[in-house]
Design an enzyme around this catalytic site. Structure first.
Site, mmCIF file in Angstrom:
data_model
loop_
_atom_site.group_PDB
_atom_site.id
_atom_site.type_symbol
_atom_site.label_atom_id
_atom_site.label_comp_id
_atom_site.label_asym_id
_atom_site.label_seq_id
_atom_site.Cartn_x
_atom_site.Cartn_y
_atom_site.Cartn_z
ATOM 1 C CE LYS A 105 -20.827 -33.215 70.935
ATOM 2 N NZ LYS A 105 -20.252 -32.399 72.002
ATOM 3 C CB SER A 129 -25.443 -41.681 66.136
ATOM 4 O OG SER A 129 -24.740 -40.677 66.855
ATOM 5 C CE1 TYR A 188 -22.248 -36.420 71.275
ATOM 6 C CE2 TYR A 188 -21.252 -38.237 70.082
ATOM 7 C CZ TYR A 188 -21.122 -37.096 70.838
ATOM 8 O OH TYR A 188 -19.886 -36.610 71.156
ATOM 9 C CG HIS A 189 -21.593 -39.120 66.017
ATOM 10 N ND1 HIS A 189 -22.013 -40.401 66.296
ATOM 11 C CD2 HIS A 189 -20.371 -39.004 66.582
ATOM 12 C CE1 HIS A 189 -21.070 -41.027 66.991
ATOM 13 N NE2 HIS A 189 -20.064 -40.208 67.181
ATOM 14 C CB THR A 196 -17.486 -36.085 68.142
ATOM 15 O OG1 THR A 196 -17.212 -37.368 67.583
ATOM 16 C CG2 THR A 196 -18.726 -35.537 67.448
ATOM 17 C CG ASP A 251 -23.127 -30.725 84.988
ATOM 18 O OD1 ASP A 251 -24.236 -31.299 84.903
ATOM 19 O OD2 ASP A 251 -22.089 -31.182 84.478
ATOM 20 C CG ASN A 252 -28.471 -30.378 83.170
ATOM 21 O OD1 ASN A 252 -27.475 -31.096 83.159
ATOM 22 N ND2 ASN A 252 -29.420 -30.449 82.245
ATOM 23 N NE ARG A 265 -21.902 -47.589 67.821
ATOM 24 C CZ ARG A 265 -21.394 -46.492 68.376
ATOM 25 N NH1 ARG A 265 -21.043 -45.478 67.618
ATOM 26 N NH2 ARG A 265 -21.210 -46.398 69.671
ATOM 27 C CB THR A 300 -19.021 -56.453 73.568
ATOM 28 O OG1 THR A 300 -18.512 -55.221 74.099
ATOM 29 C CG2 THR A 300 -19.608 -57.263 74.699
HETATM 30 N N1 LIG Z 1 -16.099 -39.245 76.333
HETATM 31 C C1 LIG Z 1 -15.643 -39.317 75.091
HETATM 32 O O1 LIG Z 1 -15.055 -40.306 74.661
HETATM 33 C C2 LIG Z 1 -15.828 -38.150 74.167
HETATM 34 C C3 LIG Z 1 -15.315 -38.246 72.874
HETATM 35 C C4 LIG Z 1 -15.490 -37.184 71.991
HETATM 36 C C5 LIG Z 1 -16.164 -36.054 72.403
HETATM 37 N N2 LIG Z 1 -16.668 -35.968 73.664
HETATM 38 C C6 LIG Z 1 -17.406 -34.754 74.034
HETATM 39 O O2 LIG Z 1 -16.882 -34.187 75.206
HETATM 40 C C7 LIG Z 1 -17.927 -33.626 76.007
HETATM 41 C C8 LIG Z 1 -17.860 -34.213 77.392
HETATM 42 O O3 LIG Z 1 -17.989 -35.629 77.299
HETATM 43 P P1 LIG Z 1 -18.081 -36.516 78.594
HETATM 44 O O4 LIG Z 1 -17.654 -37.860 78.236
HETATM 45 O O5 LIG Z 1 -17.437 -35.785 79.702
HETATM 46 O O6 LIG Z 1 -19.677 -36.532 78.822
HETATM 47 P P2 LIG Z 1 -20.504 -36.605 80.185
HETATM 48 O O7 LIG Z 1 -21.883 -37.027 79.821
HETATM 49 O O8 LIG Z 1 -19.760 -37.401 81.195
HETATM 50 O O9 LIG Z 1 -20.508 -35.072 80.669
HETATM 51 C C9 LIG Z 1 -21.380 -34.118 80.149
HETATM 52 C C10 LIG Z 1 -21.824 -33.234 81.291
HETATM 53 O O10 LIG Z 1 -22.677 -32.217 80.781
HETATM 54 C C11 LIG Z 1 -23.819 -32.094 81.610
HETATM 55 N N3 LIG Z 1 -24.919 -31.589 80.785
HETATM 56 C C12 LIG Z 1 -25.551 -32.187 79.743
HETATM 57 N N4 LIG Z 1 -26.527 -31.396 79.276
HETATM 58 C C13 LIG Z 1 -26.510 -30.261 80.014
HETATM 59 C C14 LIG Z 1 -27.297 -29.080 80.013
HETATM 60 N N5 LIG Z 1 -28.300 -28.894 79.140
HETATM 61 N N6 LIG Z 1 -27.013 -28.114 80.930
HETATM 62 C C15 LIG Z 1 -25.989 -28.275 81.818
HETATM 63 N N7 LIG Z 1 -25.231 -29.391 81.877
HETATM 64 C C16 LIG Z 1 -25.500 -30.371 80.976
HETATM 65 C C17 LIG Z 1 -24.043 -33.485 82.173
HETATM 66 O O11 LIG Z 1 -24.779 -33.464 83.393
HETATM 67 C C18 LIG Z 1 -22.623 -33.991 82.349
HETATM 68 O O12 LIG Z 1 -22.125 -33.685 83.645
HETATM 69 C C19 LIG Z 1 -19.230 -33.953 75.319
HETATM 70 O O13 LIG Z 1 -19.728 -32.834 74.634
HETATM 71 C C20 LIG Z 1 -18.851 -35.051 74.355
HETATM 72 O O14 LIG Z 1 -19.651 -35.027 73.204
HETATM 73 C C21 LIG Z 1 -16.512 -37.001 74.556
#
Ligand SMILES: NC(=O)c1ccc[n+]([C@@H]2O[C@H](COP(=O)([O-])OP(=O)(O)OC[C@H]3O[C@@H](n4cnc5c(N)ncnc54)[C@H](O)[C@@H]3O)[C@@H](O)[C@H]2O)c1
Ligand SMILES: NC(=O)c1ccc[n+]([C@@H]2O[C@H](COP(=O)([O-])OP(=O)(O)OC[C@H]3O[C@@H](n4cnc5c(N)ncnc54)[C@H](O)[C@@H]3O)[C@@H](O)[C@H]2O)c1
Lengths: 406, 406
Positions: free
Chosen positions: B193, B187, B189-190, B145, B31-32, B330, B261
């Site tokens: 993916k 979006s 973000y989406h 997603t 993780d970064n 949105r 909200t």
């Molecule tokens: N939380 C949700 O409701 C949800 C829903 C659908 C999909 N997701 C997907 O699941 C995954 C995890 O989601 P989350 O809620 O845990 O997100 P989060 O932001 O809490 O965790 C993502 C982690 O990835 C790390 N990261 C990001 N870019 C990086 C990089 N370039 N190098 C190394 N580390 C990096 C961040 O520091 C963070 O710790 C994501 O890809 C997200 O799109 C989440």
């Protein structure tokens, strides 16, 4: 119109810039000259002796009295510079050629894959992002590729960008929708053009950007009306295994007495368009922008399809050149059909320049004139699609052992 | 198995790491820590007091005797580091969470759009590129997603990744093909993916990588079996307008006495999954890898769908919270249906944790316990999808004038 030509120092960008300047438009080239740097990296050069972009635009001015402006900007890395330039100049239209465009180069090594993805995605996204941020309504015309479709093997004609599909609802009805034609790219380079498509779709929908995407076939030829006007206006002409494209390569190979390099059975069918038609199509697209809020306008920018081995045989007959049957460095179907719809450009007045038009001889003549500039060791295609394939392409058509540059 | 968890410091990654470590796997988090930096940028913090990743893994070791290793690597920027790490450790499986995952954050400004595209595309592509370069056969499990499908309005059930379509050939026959479900992201973000999907498709086809893509719904809840074991193993819990997701936000809002909200009519239907189920699904996916050479395996990782206003009304009834009807930041259809197939996980043994399971109260309790840590000014969603929309969302539900942080 004020027109920004992104990548206007390249093979299609330069003659496009000349053509549009000739037609009276105010042309600005933005280019980072990366293509010239890649020539240096690969140790090759354009078959035609190509001057610096500054010198080329000076000659154009001397010949015609018209100015083409040049700005050294990297679309992928200089977001703020790009945005400021757009904010200041507010072009009516932007033509976007500024991508790494060779499939073999994109497959050379992990470094080249990363470069191609980062350069192409960032260049396109930065452009869309800046237009949105500035609320600029410039018409964006992008050069895509026929390769986004993948080469269909189902015997269906490839429509212009969109495919009608029936989706079955939970109540048993079938609802018809038009979707972006499913993409099936054959290389990292082609994949970046598929990524571009999704970026365009999003920005057209969310921000109302006006975008035209031209799915272009392989461009052949080198001269256009304007590049013929002065020796120093000559276009770039690539012959090497990475940037040289199939028909042009065969013509150059014939001119220098090198066997025509057919990969695999030569059963691949490809779409083609002459450089002069490519330039005209872009002008037609500029004159027919989509409405604000409309979906991305997509044209198939090609005029004919040919099987690679048929081209080789035709040129062999025309010039007496031998044909070398080589292992295919690409991972692809050995044979494919390709039927492409291109009614949109025809309907808007395009009159295709076909392979039979006598232009083939002109190209062989150009190639002969500059044959002394060819490095024969750079002719074979050495970039393999996978490491397994790499092991099979270790000899050039003249029997010498090959060494990959990567 | 030796498992690399990319983004293992995040909301889903942390409980996944604990769960897999608990099950006896050798877990390495890469993780970064960018997500912690974004908290700093936005001036918010997790509702739950979250320790450093080093401290968390120390506690886990103290509690269980098991080691989770942490490596500070940026997947998007440190290609060589990543490649070297993979070459040395050769994990059996890789779970890829490491992306910028908030839609509102991705729409905040041009800088945030660029960051999201560059970070996500490069992280995913670097990973695929390195695996190919090293000829590593690790099974890659990616968190995608439900938003790649866009929210269908045609009343059809969303299949697990692939859609059968009929394509008409030139001879009039119809050939049936399965295509990646046409994407229609809402979006930036989406959209990233959707770009990921094309990258996966290419590398599975060209290089035989084994890839599973989990199209996940909105995750709710905060605790899993393992995070409950020690206060310092607590999971992150986002409540702010950018990273807080709809059901969790409502529960926190109810706990702190803030109006729920609802954006627009609340007619948006979304797919949901509890964090405990999310973790289990990932384990199931790990145990069911696709064959080498197979197409990308796609699961819909969700257990139920709900309309936003129904959720608000349910929680309002449960807790007495008020509902605030706000302009929607949105750009999306005001109402949509959503029918999703999820037979694959059910068939492999998933037993869904539903909203009625009493867990809602637990979450409100957690939220109440840490209510003192909430900055109310960070609750409203202020990132607008377009500049026009931005003008309409200038007051928070308590009537105060809003200022965007961007
Ligand atoms: N939380 C949700 O409701 C949800 C829903 C659908 C999909 N997701 C997907 O699941 C995954 C995890 O989601 P989350 O809620 O845990 O997100 P989060 O932001 O809490 O965790 C993502 C982690 O990835 C790390 N990261 C990001 N870019 C990086 C990089 N370039 N190098 C190394 N580390 C990096 C961040 O520091 C963070 O710790 C994501 O890809 C997200 O799109 C989440
Ligand atoms: N040549 C063909 O046969 C063909 C066929 C189909 C599609 N196309 C497409 O047409 C376009 C032009 O092709 P071409 O043959 O002229 O390629 P080219 O490589 O000769 O020209 C591309 C130009 O863009 C510039 N460029 C690249 N990245 C840039 C960046 N980040 N910032 C600024 N400038 C950048 C290069 O320096 C170069 O001058 C490409 O997008 C290509 O994909 C070409």
């Amino acid at each position: 119109m004020k027109i920004a030509v992104m990548g206007g120092d390249g093979f299609v960008g330069w003659p496009t810039s000349l053509h549009l300047s000739d037609a009276g438009h105010d042309v600005h080239i933005l280019d980072n000259l990366s293509r010239r740097w890649i020539d240096t990296e690969l140790g090759v050069q354009s078959l035609t002796p190509m001057d610096s972009i500054q010198e080329r635009t000076r000659i154009w001015h001397a010949e015609t009295g018209r100015r083409i402006h040049f700005h050294l900007i990297d679309l992928a890395r200089d977001y703020e510079l790009l945005k400021n330039w757009l904010a200041e100049e507010r072009p009516d239209a932007i033509i976007h050629f500024a991508e790494q465009r060779a499939a073999p180069y994109s497959m050379k090594s992990d470094r080249h894959k990363n470069y191609t993805v980062n350069n192409n995605v960032s260049a396109t996204h930065n452009l869309l992002n800046a237009l949105t941020e500035l609320n600029l309504d410039s018409h964006l015309v992008h050069l895509g590729t026929m390769g986004v479709y993948g080469y269909s093997t189902v015997g269906a004609a490839i429509p212009e960008g969109y495919l009608p599909v029936g989706i079955e609802t939970t109540t048993g009805d079938t609802v018809s929708q038009e979707i972006l034609y499913p993409s099936n790219p054959g290389s990292i380079y082609h994949m970046t053009k598929c990524l571009d498509q999704l970026l365009f779709q999003f920005y057209a929908k969310n921000d109302g950007l006006r975008i035209t995407d031209l799915h272009q076939g392989i461009v052949w030829g080198t001269h256009t009306e304007q590049t013929r006007r002065h020796p120093q206006l000559v276009n770039r002409f690539d012959y090497d295994g990475d940037y040289g494209t199939v028909l042009n390569r065969f013509l150059i190979q014939a001119a220098i007495g090198y066997p025509l390099t057919v990969h695999g059975t030569g059963g691949q069918t490809r779409a083609f368009i002459h450089i002069q038609d490519s330039v005209r199509c872009i002008e037609i697209a500029l004159n027919n922008p989509p409405a604000r809020g409309a979906r991305v306008e997509i044209f198939n920018q090609m005029t004919e399809t040919h099987r690679v081995r048929d081209l080789a045989e035709m040129i062999s007959k025309m010039t007496g050149a031998e044909i070398a049957w080589l292992p295919n460095p690409r991972k692809e179907a050995p044979e494919n059909d390709l039927i492409v719809k291109n009614e949109k450009f025809l309907g808007l007045g395009l009159e295709p320049t076909t392979l039979k038009g006598g232009l083939l001889e002109e190209i062989v003549d150009v190639a002969k004139k500059f044959a002394y500039r060819v490095d024969r060791s750079r002719v074979p295609a050495v970039s393999a699609w996978t490491k397994d394939i790499a092991r099979t392409i270790n000899r050039d058509p003249e029997g010498k052992k090959l060494k990959s540059v990567s």
